[in-house]
Design a protein around this motif. Structure first.
Motif, PDB file in Angstrom:
ATOM      1  N   ALA A  64       0.782  -1.186  -0.096  1.00 25.86           N
ATOM      2  CA  ALA A  64      -0.027   0.064  -0.060  1.00 25.86           C
ATOM      3  C   ALA A  64       0.805   1.100  -0.031  1.00 25.86           C
ATOM      4  N   THR A  65       1.825   1.110   0.860  1.00 25.16           N
ATOM      5  CA  THR A  65       2.786   2.391   0.680  1.00 25.16           C
ATOM      6  C   THR A  65       3.494   2.680  -0.268  1.00 25.16           C
ATOM      7  N   ARG A  66       3.830   1.624  -1.258  1.00 22.05           N
ATOM      8  CA  ARG A  66       4.504   1.859  -2.554  1.00 22.05           C
ATOM      9  C   ARG A  66       3.338   2.453  -3.546  1.00 22.05           C
ATOM     10  N   LEU A  67       2.289   2.044  -3.503  1.00 20.22           N
ATOM     11  CA  LEU A  67       1.263   2.584  -4.392  1.00 20.22           C
ATOM     12  C   LEU A  67       0.979   4.202  -4.297  1.00 20.22           C
ATOM     13  N   TRP A  68       1.439   4.391  -2.780  1.00 15.88           N
ATOM     14  CA  TRP A  68       1.439   6.092  -2.838  1.00 15.88           C
ATOM     15  C   TRP A  68       2.793   6.631  -3.155  1.00 15.88           C
ATOM     16  N   ASP A  69       3.811   6.053  -3.247  1.00 14.69           N
ATOM     17  CA  ASP A  69       4.984   6.252  -3.700  1.00 14.69           C
ATOM     18  C   ASP A  69       4.719   6.400  -5.223  1.00 14.69           C
ATOM     19  N   ALA A  70       4.047   5.754  -5.947  1.00 11.89           N
ATOM     20  CA  ALA A  70       3.785   6.107  -7.365  1.00 11.89           C
ATOM     21  C   ALA A  70       3.568   7.425  -7.652  1.00 11.89           C
ATOM     22  N   ILE A  71       2.837   8.067  -6.696  1.00 12.60           N
ATOM     23  CA  ILE A  71       2.548   9.667  -6.852  1.00 12.60           C
ATOM     24  C   ILE A  71       3.625  10.327  -6.031  1.00 12.60           C
ATOM     25  N   ASN A  72       4.027   9.989  -4.968  1.00 13.10           N
ATOM     26  CA  ASN A  72       4.855  10.870  -4.110  1.00 13.10           C
ATOM     27  C   ASN A  72       6.290  11.080  -4.880  1.00 13.10           C
ATOM     28  N   VAL A 260      14.875  -2.170 -10.420  1.00 12.62           N
ATOM     29  CA  VAL A 260      13.952  -3.076  -9.271  1.00 12.62           C
ATOM     30  C   VAL A 260      14.568  -4.215  -9.054  1.00 12.62           C
ATOM     31  N   LEU A 261      15.359  -4.793  -9.946  1.00 12.19           N
ATOM     32  CA  LEU A 261      16.106  -6.352  -9.249  1.00 12.19           C
ATOM     33  C   LEU A 261      17.135  -5.734  -8.073  1.00 12.19           C
ATOM     34  N   ILE A 262      18.099  -4.957  -8.562  1.00 14.34           N
ATOM     35  CA  ILE A 262      19.200  -4.777  -7.645  1.00 14.34           C
ATOM     36  C   ILE A 262      18.683  -4.245  -6.508  1.00 14.34           C
ATOM     37  N   ARG A 401      13.470   1.574  -7.843  1.00 14.25           N
ATOM     38  CA  ARG A 401      14.119   0.758  -6.497  1.00 14.25           C
ATOM     39  C   ARG A 401      13.028   0.522  -5.550  1.00 14.25           C
ATOM     40  N   LYS A 402      12.132   1.350  -5.171  1.00 13.37           N
ATOM     41  CA  LYS A 402      11.179   1.238  -4.198  1.00 13.37           C
ATOM     42  C   LYS A 402      10.302   0.101  -4.567  1.00 13.37           C
ATOM     43  N   LEU A 403      10.132   0.210  -5.953  1.00 14.43           N
ATOM     44  CA  LEU A 403       9.257  -0.989  -6.299  1.00 14.43           C
ATOM     45  C   LEU A 403       9.899  -2.457  -6.281  1.00 14.43           C
ATOM     46  N   GLY A 404      11.146  -2.392  -6.470  1.00 12.02           N
ATOM     47  CA  GLY A 404      11.921  -3.789  -6.163  1.00 12.02           C
ATOM     48  C   GLY A 404      11.762  -4.089  -4.569  1.00 12.02           C
ATOM     49  N   GLN A 405      11.883  -2.947  -4.040  1.00 12.42           N
ATOM     50  CA  GLN A 405      11.868  -3.118  -2.403  1.00 12.42           C
ATOM     51  C   GLN A 405      10.345  -3.874  -2.084  1.00 12.42           C
ATOM     52  N   THR A 406       9.260  -3.347  -2.731  1.00 12.94           N
ATOM     53  CA  THR A 406       7.986  -3.788  -2.407  1.00 12.94           C
ATOM     54  C   THR A 406       7.716  -5.013  -3.017  1.00 12.94           C
ATOM     55  N   ASP A 409       9.702  -7.356  -0.500  1.00 13.38           N
ATOM     56  CA  ASP A 409       8.925  -7.217   0.785  1.00 13.38           C
ATOM     57  C   ASP A 409       7.655  -8.231   0.646  1.00 13.38           C
ATOM     58  N   TYR A 410       7.044  -7.709   0.021  1.00 10.47           N
ATOM     59  CA  TYR A 410       5.519  -8.335  -0.236  1.00 10.47           C
ATOM     60  C   TYR A 410       5.655  -9.822  -0.432  1.00 10.47           C
ATOM     61  N   GLY A 411       6.240  -9.965  -1.701  1.00 11.37           N
ATOM     62  CA  GLY A 411       6.700 -11.385  -2.075  1.00 11.37           C
ATOM     63  C   GLY A 411       7.224 -12.252  -1.152  1.00 11.37           C
TER      64      GLY A 411
END
Length: 488
Positions: A64-72, A260-262, A401-406, A409-411
């Motif tokens: 959920a926090t990464r969905l906000w990051d897509a805007i932030n 994303v991968l790194i 990079r945050k997407l990769g972290q998400t 984390d999620y997976g």
């Protein structure tokens, strides 16, 4: 420009920088990694083992926090890009403006709210608020900090130097929590002294230490860097066109995917905390693992700038990621063949740590050159479009990079809960548990094998900016920056 009577070998770039300023820039990334590594590596343990939030709910929180990051993140990119430079430059001021907010936000993430309530909903809401606040503030300082490298110098060798020292700074900031935290944030289980469990007080104290260190290093970075490459006095950037051009650019697309991968793999490695705690039953192995991964990087830092100048950044990253991929695959195969044993088996520990060392050797070439690659893509985009979009590109790369972290984390957390059946009420106070712990080993070896292989394939076959292709780009950027400086 340099003097015309100088030979090519004697030419000195007008924006050449030295070790002192590169060290100053490194301090900024150390500040970043003090807070980010501690949050990335240990916050999920705090959530599951201290706040007793289920892995599934933690995974949803991160998503959920990464969905906000897509805007932030793009929003921060636009804010930074459109702000005109002041007396301290265009990007440096954010180092002092946002230093305290991001550090305090990190501290609040580790506050034990169960001291005031045992209501699961209120605990989860508090986790959402503090983690979102940290993410927003971290982007607010990281986007201008990353963009700063492109205006400290436009000298390719200088940018490699900055990237190298940024890796050093990141290594210091990243290693500090991983090396020291395990001795402070875990305590002996009163019911079973052979098992260590998360300690709420210790985790908060260490968060406070990282908070102070980050603030000091951010301000030191501000004081020791300078913006040499002129920024437009009145930026008139069409952000829509800038973002549109990025997603038509092969170098940027590959950069974003590797980001994303790194970042995803670095984040996924935090699940090793559960591996050390619940498979090896030795949380101190976290320190050994950190040394195994960071020591080869410390060695490679000495020679990577020379190798990069001779062979090229793409070529070096492709070579190094190949080593990391082969080592990760070998580790997973050995686990599947039943060669690994739990609860402190010496052979298993030695092989696992040797794998981390080889991965660290290979990945060091990717890590050390990574930020210079980002600067190359920024230059490429400018030459192709005529738009100076350092912060916009860096904001999208930060989001990747945050997407990769998400994803990691999620997976990772969903695998922990659904595949390994990690029960927080049971596992938070346990060591090795047959079935669950064995599946944690599978998770922690399979995903790195896949990820490092993809990184190698992308650098080897996807990223197009070879050493030869970059030379005319550097020349064009140097000429345009000189013209802008003369015009002002």
């Amino acid at each position: 420009m340099g003097k015309k009577d100088k030979t090519k070998s004697e030419y000195q770039h007008p924006n050449k920088i030295g070790i002192k300023e590169a060290m100053g820039y490194a301090l900024g990334d150390a500040g970043n990694l003090f807070v980010l590594t501690y949050v990335s590596s240990f916050l999920k343990v705090f959530y599951t083992d201290v706040l007793l939030i289920t892995p599934g709910n933690v995974a949803t929180l991160f998503l959920a926090t990464r969905l906000w990051d897509a805007i932030n993140d793009p929003l921060w990119g636009g804010i930074v890009a459109k702000r005109p430079p002041g007396k301290d430059g265009k990007f440096r001021p954010y180092l002092k403006w946002v230093a305290i907010p991001v550090a305090v936000a990190e501290l609040l993430c580790f506050y034990d709210i169960t001291r005031h309530t045992d209501n699961p909903t209120l605990i989860l809401v508090f986790a959402y608020i503090t983690y979102i606040a940290f993410g927003m503030m971290y982007t607010g300082i990281n986007v201008p900090f990353g963009s700063l490298a492109s205006v400290i110098t436009d000298d390719p060798d200088g940018r490699t130097l900055l990237s190298t020292f940024r890796a050093i700074g990141g290594g210091i900031g990243g290693a500090a929590p991983l090396l020291v935290a395990p001795f402070i944030i875990y305590k002996k289980n009163e019911a079973d002294p052979t098992v260590k469990v998360a300690d709420a007080k210790g985790m908060f104290i260490f968060a406070a230490v990282m908070c102070v260190c980050a603030i000091v290093f951010y301000f030191a970075c501000f004081a020791t860097t300078k913006e040499r490459v002129k920024s437009e006095a009145k930026p008139n950037i069409n952000m829509k066109e800038a973002y549109k051009a990025m997603f038509k650019s092969r170098p940027f697309i590959v950069l974003a995917i590797t980001g994303v991968l790194i970042s995803g793999q670095l984040q996924f490695a935090s699940l090793n905390q559960y591996l050390f705690k619940n498979y090896f039953v030795n949380t101190n192995l976290s320190v050994v693992g950190t040394i195994a991964q960071y020591f080869p990087m410390a060695l490679m830092i000495l020679i990577t700038p020379t190798l990069s100048k001779k062979y090229g950044k793409k070529e070096l990253a492709g070579f190094g990621s190949m080593f990391a991929a082969f080592a990760a695959i070998a580790c997973f195969v050995m686990g599947m063949l039943g060669k690994f044993k739990p609860e402190g088996d010496k052979f298993t520990i030695v092989v696992f740590m040797a794998t981390l060392f080889i991965i660290g050797f290979g990945y060091s070439f990717v890590s050390i050159t990574n930020w210079a690659v980002v600067a190359d893509v920024i230059d490429y985009q400018y030459v192709q479009t005529g738009i100076k979009s350092e912060s916009a590109i860096y904001a999208v790369y930060t989001f990747s990079r945050k997407l990769g972290q998400t994803i990691a984390d999620y997976g990772g957390l969903m695998l922990l809960e659904k595949y390994a059946h990690y029960d927080v009420t049971k596992m938070s106070n346990a060591g090795y548990v047959q079935g669950t712990s064995d599946k944690i080993l599978t998770i922690c070896t399979l995903i790195p094998a896949i990820t490092y292989t993809l990184i190698w394939l992308l650098y080897r076959f996807g990223y197009p900016l070879t050493k030869e292709k970059l030379e005319p780009i550097y020349k064009k950027v140097r000429e345009d920056n000189a013209a802008l400086a003369e015009a002002e």
